[in-house]
Design a protein around this motif. Structure first.
Motif, PDB file in Angstrom:
ATOM      1  N   TRP A 159      11.957   3.184  43.860  1.00  0.00           N
ATOM      2  CA  TRP A 159      10.883   3.878  43.143  1.00  0.00           C
ATOM      3  C   TRP A 159      10.062   4.741  44.105  1.00  0.00           C
ATOM      4  N   SER A 160       9.819   4.242  45.309  1.00  0.00           N
ATOM      5  CA  SER A 160       9.102   5.041  46.310  1.00  0.00           C
ATOM      6  C   SER A 160       9.943   6.239  46.730  1.00  0.00           C
ATOM      7  N   ASN A 190       4.967   5.150  38.806  1.00  0.00           N
ATOM      8  CA  ASN A 190       4.143   5.394  39.976  1.00  0.00           C
ATOM      9  C   ASN A 190       3.443   4.125  40.463  1.00  0.00           C
ATOM     10  N   CYS A 222       2.790  12.936  41.178  1.00  0.00           N
ATOM     11  CA  CYS A 222       4.095  12.617  40.591  1.00  0.00           C
ATOM     12  C   CYS A 222       4.242  13.136  39.164  1.00  0.00           C
ATOM     13  N   SER A 267       6.007   2.584  42.526  1.00  0.00           N
ATOM     14  CA  SER A 267       6.106   3.353  43.764  1.00  0.00           C
ATOM     15  C   SER A 267       4.937   3.055  44.696  1.00  0.00           C
ATOM     16  N   SER A 293       9.696   8.883  44.021  1.00  0.00           N
ATOM     17  CA  SER A 293       8.418   9.605  44.011  1.00  0.00           C
ATOM     18  C   SER A 293       8.373  10.689  45.077  1.00  0.00           C
ATOM     19  N   GLU A 330       5.735   7.775  33.442  1.00  0.00           N
ATOM     20  CA  GLU A 330       5.556   8.157  34.838  1.00  0.00           C
ATOM     21  C   GLU A 330       4.423   7.376  35.487  1.00  0.00           C
TER      22      GLU A 330
END
Length: 689
Positions: free
Chosen positions: A321-322, A506, A620, A509, A325, A502
């Motif tokens: 996930w990071s 995030n 993001c 993330s 992003s 989103e």
């Protein structure tokens, strides 16, 4: 020619003096002329080749070729831009023709004609960088009229009035802060041309001073370019105090930025070196420290490089996930050149392809198809595209593996997807999906093969460097995403609609980024699960709050949010959400970790800049909209919907295609947040404390 041939007496004779730079231009002119006449197909001129026609026309003017020849080249460049080029290329052609018409051909009527066409070309544009060109031409026009007491043949007052109204509209759109401040800058500088006394310009310099102060953390604002422009005005305004104060501030900021960027580049190099040496955690630390200093227009390319590098480091330790992003923000910054100048490039192709693969690894099939289609479109329109069959085969294989690892319930929801896959040239994936849905005869007939479960099992179980757990697209009112951070499974459930999709990605993330280096920072987890619930309310003003509890025996985080309107997502709103995110991280630290020494936590958050590398929600959500548009929900629904153009394949199976030979689960596959902690302890999946 007439002067020399007829011996006409005159006091002025235009001579072309050939210098070293002119020789280089002449050589370039001949090379381009030969290339255009010999290698360009007039019926199929590419986007990149359009620029050659304008470049030849400009060189012709600069080399002082015959006026009629230069005019012909400019007219050709305009026609080519209209037929094969972009709006930006057409604007550039009008702009350069107008500029050369005035300053070289000395033909004011021709200048006016192209000024009018340049204005009409971008009359509806909301991009401040495009309006800068028209503003320059209007400034030249009004100066000429004033100094020569001439009469305009175009309605310059209407053009000026509409131009200023448009700049005001752009300046008021705070959801695009860099674009808004750039428009304010253009308008402020334009005001200076209306003053008769230099002292009257003080109010403009004071306004510019405020603009530059507000531009500090905006990567899209051209600080150095405007600094150089204002610095050139020193001979005129050196006695104006407001100008001197402005220049002092800009000089100080320029030196500060230069020093910050220099230090950031050292961290960037060290981070990349750590990746090359196989030390991703150290790389994340160094690369994260480079983010804020590089987040400027002048170091945009280096910042994009830092984002790509840290995305690779995140992925290498399983923090997808990071990684996603960082790739999203990188894609948005690269795509900015398309929105500003209508430019497409190989960088776009590369980043869209990377995002497609990342979405597949996360199980987000629909998003992956959106990125893959965009990848194909851009790749087909650049002449230096180096992507082809290899990339298609890789995406096809990854999606095939994703499908073959998907459970029957989710496969049932893919009945409208086979034709979508065929449309994108992903034929193996389409065949695997038809087989998983139960269309074995169709599969064998279309691919002229006998269905081989052993072969499909090998695809399902192949080690591609990541653990494919099947399609995870959300179809219900509430969606669910998961992350796994060094022994802790995090599950987040949320309203399955934008912007909460989103928003939730995030959150994952943010947590991955903030806690990415815990394993080398002597910070140890004490919780096996974290369950996050996002509760949304569309009414009221923007607000965000959270609550943490462990009443059910598991750590729970509830996030309440309301008033999310991404169409009006100003900087203050983004900052408000970012501040709440920081509070969430601070509040989670004592709940998630054993704290033996607070120095370790302080070092992670402050010295190692954990928050700097945690890409903000605002960045993001605007990033994905900047590339894919603000109707992503509708695009995904279209992929899954029925239509006359594609065939539906209802599920024929009553059990999974591999029910007789299920995949052997890895340890991490059993980390289900719905299992009780005691059960995990029994299975020795988490350490006993």
């Amino acid at each position: 020619m007439v002067i020399d041939t007829l011996s006409v007496p005159t006091q002025y004779k235009r001579e072309v003096i050939f210098g070293e730079n002119d020789y280089k231009k002449h050589k370039k002119y001949e090379e381009l002329t030969e290339y255009i006449s010999g290698k360009i197909n007039p019926a199929g001129i590419s986007y990149e080749q359009v620029d050659f026609f304008l470049e030849v026309a400009e060189l012709s003017a600069e080399l002082e070729k015959a006026i009629i020849e230069t005019q012909g080249l400019f007219e050709r460049a305009i026609k080519i831009s209209k037929k094969f080029g972009t709006n930006q290329q057409l604007l550039d052609a009008y702009y350069q023709y107008a500029w050369k018409a005035h300053f070289w051909m000395e033909d004011f009527n021709l200048f006016e004609e192209n000024l009018q066409l340049a204005y009409e070309c971008i009359a509806s544009s909301t991009n401040s960088s495009k309006w800068e060109k028209v503003l320059n031409l209007v400034t030249v026009h009004k100066s000429y009229i004033r100094l020569n007491n001439a009469t305009s043949t175009i309605d310059i007052e209407k053009i000026e009035r509409n131009m200023l109204v448009k700049l005001d509209e752009i300046a008021d759109d705070e959801s695009r802060p860099s674009n808004a401040l750039t428009a304010r800058t253009h308008k402020a500088i334009y005001k200076m041309t209306t003053f008769s006394d230099v002292e009257d310009a003080s109010v403009v310099f004071e306004e510019l001073h405020e603009i530059f102060k507000n531009s500090g953390n905006l990567i899209g604002y051209p600080f150095e370019k405007n600094f150089q422009l204002l610095n050139e005005l020193d001979d005129i305004f050196f006695e104006v105090d407001a100008y001197e104060n402005l220049l002092d501030y800009m000089t100080e900021q320029s030196a500060l930025i230069g020093g910050e960027v220099k230090g950031a580049l050292l961290n960037l190099r060290r981070g990349i070196k750590r990746i090359q040496n196989g030390h991703p955690y150290q790389a994340i630390k160094y690369l994260g420290k480079s983010f804020i200093p590089l987040y400027k227009e002048e170091s945009r390319d280096k910042f994009i490089l830092a984002l790509k590098a840290i995305a690779y480091a995140y992925e290498s330790i399983g923090l997808l996930w990071s990684s996603r992003s960082c790739l999203l923000l990188s894609a948005s910054l690269i795509t900015d050149n398309y929105w500003k100048y209508d430019e497409i490039s190989l960088k776009q192709v590369e980043i869209y392809y990377s995002l497609c693969l990342t979405e597949i690894k996360l199980g987000k099939l629909a998003h992956a198809l959106l990125w893959y289609e965009l990848f194909l479109i851009i790749n087909q329109n650049i002449s230096d595209g180096s992507f082809g069959d290899k990339e298609n085969q890789q995406v096809d294989f990854y999606i095939s593996q994703l499908i073959l690892n998907t459970d029957l319930k989710e496969i049932n929801r893919q009945s409208n997807i086979p034709d979508e896959l065929d449309r994108l040239g992903l034929f193996v994936s389409s065949g695997c999906l038809k087989y998983a849905l139960g269309y074995i005869e169709d599969f064998e007939r279309e691919y002229d093969v006998i269905a081989d479960n052993d072969f499909l099992q090998k695809i399902r179980d192949f080690d591609a460097g990541f653990n494919s757990q099947g399609i995870k697209d959300n179809h219900d009112k509430r969606g669910v995403y998961t992350s796994f951070i060094f022994g802790c499974t995090i599950e987040i459930n949320f309203p399955n609609q934008s912007p909460f999709i989103e928003f939730s990605t995030n959150i994952l993330s943010l947590l991955e980024s903030a806690f990415a280096t815990c394993t080398i920072d002597n910070i140890h987890l004490k919780e096996a699960f974290l369950i996050i619930e996002v509760i949304a309310d569309d009414e009221g003003d923007l607000s965000l709050s959270h609550e943490i509890n462990s009443n059910s025996g598991r750590l729970n985080l509830t996030i309440n949010c309301s008033g999310f309107d991404t169409s009006d997502f100003r900087i203050d709103a983004q900052q408000k959400i970012t501040n709440e995110f920081k509070k969430i991280v601070f509040d989670l630290v004592p709940e998630l970790f054993f704290i033996k020494n607070t120095e370790y936590i302080e070092k992670m958050i402050f010295e190692d800049a954990a928050f700097d590398r945690a890409i903000s929600f605002g960045a993001c959500i605007k990033a994905i909209e900047n590339v894919l548009g603000n109707d992503i929900d509708q695009q995904i629904k279209k992929i899954y919907s029925t239509s006359a153009e594609k065939k539906t394949y209802p599920l024929l199976r009553d059990k999974s295609w591999d029910s007789e030979f299920p995949k052997v689960l890895e340890i991490e596959d059993i980390n289900d947040p719905h299992l009780e902690k005691e059960e995990c302890l029994k299975r020795n999946l988490i350490p006993k404390i």
